[in-house]
Design an enzyme around this catalytic site. Sequence first.
Site, PDB file in Angstrom:
ATOM      1  CG  ASP A 192      -2.244   0.696   0.945  1.00 25.83           C
ATOM      2  OD1 ASP A 192      -2.159   1.868   0.568  1.00 25.83           O
ATOM      3  OD2 ASP A 192      -3.331   0.124   1.111  1.00 25.83           O
ATOM      4  CG  HIS A 215      -0.870   1.498  -3.346  1.00 24.93           C
ATOM      5  ND1 HIS A 215      -2.116   1.214  -2.836  1.00 24.93           N
ATOM      6  CD2 HIS A 215      -0.478   0.375  -4.005  1.00 24.93           C
ATOM      7  CE1 HIS A 215      -2.444  -0.031  -3.161  1.00 24.93           C
ATOM      8  NE2 HIS A 215      -1.469  -0.558  -3.860  1.00 24.93           N
TER       9      HIS A 215
END
Length: 311
Positions: A192, A215
């Site tokens: 993430d 991310h």
Amino acid sequence: MAIHSNLISLLFLATAITILTISPPTSAATRRPQFNVVRFGARPDGRTDSTRAFLTAWTRACGSRVRVIMLVPKGRFLVRNMQFTGPCKNRSIFVRILGTIVAPNNIWTTGNSPHWIEFHRVDGVTISGGVLDGKGAALWACKKAGRSNFCHNVKLQGVRISAPGNSPNTDGIHVQFSTAVSIVSSKIATGDDCVSIGPGTANMLVDKVTCGPGHGISIGSLGKDVNEQGVQNVTVRSTTFVGTTNGFRIKAWGKPSNGFARNILFQHATMYNVQNPIFIDQRYCPDRNCADQVKKKKKVTHFFCVFFCYA
Ligand SMILES: *[C@@H]1O[C@H](CO)[C@@H](O)[C@H](O)[C@H]1NC(C)=O
Ligand SMILES: *[C@@H]1O[C@H](CO)[C@@H](O)[C@H](O)[C@H]1NC(C)=O
């Protein structure tokens, strides 16, 4: 985390519960076999830590093939964070509380879980009666005295974090409600955000961080609550992104909120194989379930003075 009452404060992981009813005991229910927490060592004195006894009683009750009752008799039972995990064998379990379950005074600052009592992966649980004393007053006193568990003046240097790119929701470093945090010369690989910067962050520096997979480096998500502290004075510089979905990102839910992001500087980035090098999203909605996003003109999270410089 909000504590709404000084007497009752119970935080459930709502998504983990399929059926949850709080109801008076029925006569049918009282005929079931009982697993009394006292039998497993719980003490009704309000002082002895009975966490273990509760968890043992739960394990036994949850493992029973027939319908049973986990009984908390009269008295005050002190327990720390507890997670009651399922699935249970019978798919119908009854927790009957006649007494009071009490949290320790420091539960909200020292617990390793954000929830005090949590039912996880349990179907068909009925919880009846009782008083849950979350000791909210102790938390309020702590907050009032300015001794909240916020961080100030933290330096993270030479940190290496590694999680697979497909590991769900694994933020590398998450910072919120904190000031003067710096993360320097670090390498973060995760599934993430490499660094996520939440509400209440101010005067933060991210310098010479390599991110990927992941991310990217995100501010947000912001604007989840109507009243929310903003993010201000954040500098992210000399970063390298390799194979990430985003580079620099700012995301807000698009709900009514007084949250904001102000004086943000992203500079000197090198990006290789990055899908969205810069991503500003005022209508963040990862689960496609955002009916409460406002349409237009209403006050949503504002982004001011955001600079991107490449050099
Ligand atoms: C649960 O227990 C009851 C008896 O108390 C029994 O009739 C029922 O079949 C059990 N359910 C399951 C799914 O085992
Ligand atoms: C902004 O944050 C930096 C740390 O990144 C700090 O050195 C600086 O003093 C802050 N500026 C203001 C105006 O507070």
